[in-house]
Design a protein around this motif. Sequence first.
Motif, mmCIF file in Angstrom:
data_model
loop_
_atom_site.group_PDB
_atom_site.id
_atom_site.type_symbol
_atom_site.label_atom_id
_atom_site.label_comp_id
_atom_site.label_asym_id
_atom_site.label_seq_id
_atom_site.Cartn_x
_atom_site.Cartn_y
_atom_site.Cartn_z
ATOM 1 N N SER A 273 0.812 -1.221 0.000
ATOM 2 C CA SER A 273 0.000 0.000 0.000
ATOM 3 C C SER A 273 0.842 1.267 0.000
ATOM 4 N N ALA B 256 -12.928 0.429 -4.364
ATOM 5 C CA ALA B 256 -14.051 1.350 -4.592
ATOM 6 C C ALA B 256 -13.612 2.485 -5.497
ATOM 7 N N MET C 215 -7.434 4.677 0.591
ATOM 8 C CA MET C 215 -8.205 3.579 1.184
ATOM 9 C C MET C 215 -9.243 3.038 0.208
ATOM 10 N N ASP C 216 -9.843 3.920 -0.599
ATOM 11 C CA ASP C 216 -10.818 3.473 -1.586
ATOM 12 C C ASP C 216 -10.168 2.566 -2.632
ATOM 13 N N HIS D 262 -8.461 9.214 1.946
ATOM 14 C CA HIS D 262 -9.663 8.434 1.641
ATOM 15 C C HIS D 262 -9.549 7.780 0.264
ATOM 16 N N GLN E 149 -7.545 0.681 -2.210
ATOM 17 C CA GLN E 149 -7.260 -0.609 -1.572
ATOM 18 C C GLN E 149 -8.516 -1.454 -1.421
ATOM 19 N N ASN E 150 -9.657 -0.778 -1.222
ATOM 20 C CA ASN E 150 -10.922 -1.490 -1.067
ATOM 21 C C ASN E 150 -11.607 -1.774 -2.398
ATOM 22 N N GLN F 228 -4.509 -5.565 -5.794
ATOM 23 C CA GLN F 228 -3.442 -5.544 -4.817
ATOM 24 C C GLN F 228 -2.469 -6.693 -5.037
#
Length: 240
Positions: free
Chosen positions: A29, A207, A201-202, A198, A204-205, A228
């Motif tokens: 990340s 989104a 994180m999006d 944010h 990585q998720n 990932q």
Amino acid sequence: MGRSRRTIPEELLLLALDPTTGTTAQPQSLDLGLAGAQLVELALAGRIAPDGDRIAVVMPRPTGDPTLDSALELLRRRGSPVRAVHWIGGPRLGLRQIYLAHLERCGMVHAVAGQMCGVLPTTRYQATDTAISRDIRTRLDSAIRTGVPPDPRTAALAALAHAVGLGKHLYPGNEGRSSRSRLRDLIRHDPMGGLVAHAVMDVQNGAVAQPRRNQAAGVPLQPQVQSQSRRGSMAHTAAH
């Protein structure tokens, strides 16, 4: 941009660098976090500005920092504001290695060659001046401990450290739980830092779809960024 001030990407990488092993925490990340940190640094330099959830170039003049100017030029070539989540999740891998080489040229780290299992060549990195790393950590610890709103640079650094998962590296175990929570809360103190954190994180998720208004209008979604697992497979074994 002079060398009297360390950039946020540099500080994030130094924060992630383990002084014992010479490797970086959260390598998969960290590339995303460094891409986000470049955006924050360019915003603080007055080169870009947020436009909703997008990033717009407002001054294309180079900063004098080659790594930042490369990102600025790529943003300028886009011609129109780009969503932060798509920029951070774009196919610009290897930022850890680029910044490790950059820190080595600047004299902030030195490379130590070695071998893995007695066969595979590896390269680990040690900070040349541990006082720099201590200063970065002290600023972060002070913001967490005192509760006083930090300066924008420290707030953005905290937001990105949380976004890439450095909380458990910096404040491990049950005793570090409250510090990790306060680290997360610092995200609210800098709008640009919060936006890119944010976005990290999006990505990585997964989104990274277009906003709902585009879906309602029938605009096709952009392809999802690389997984990932692929990022992990392309990570440099020298600085895992």
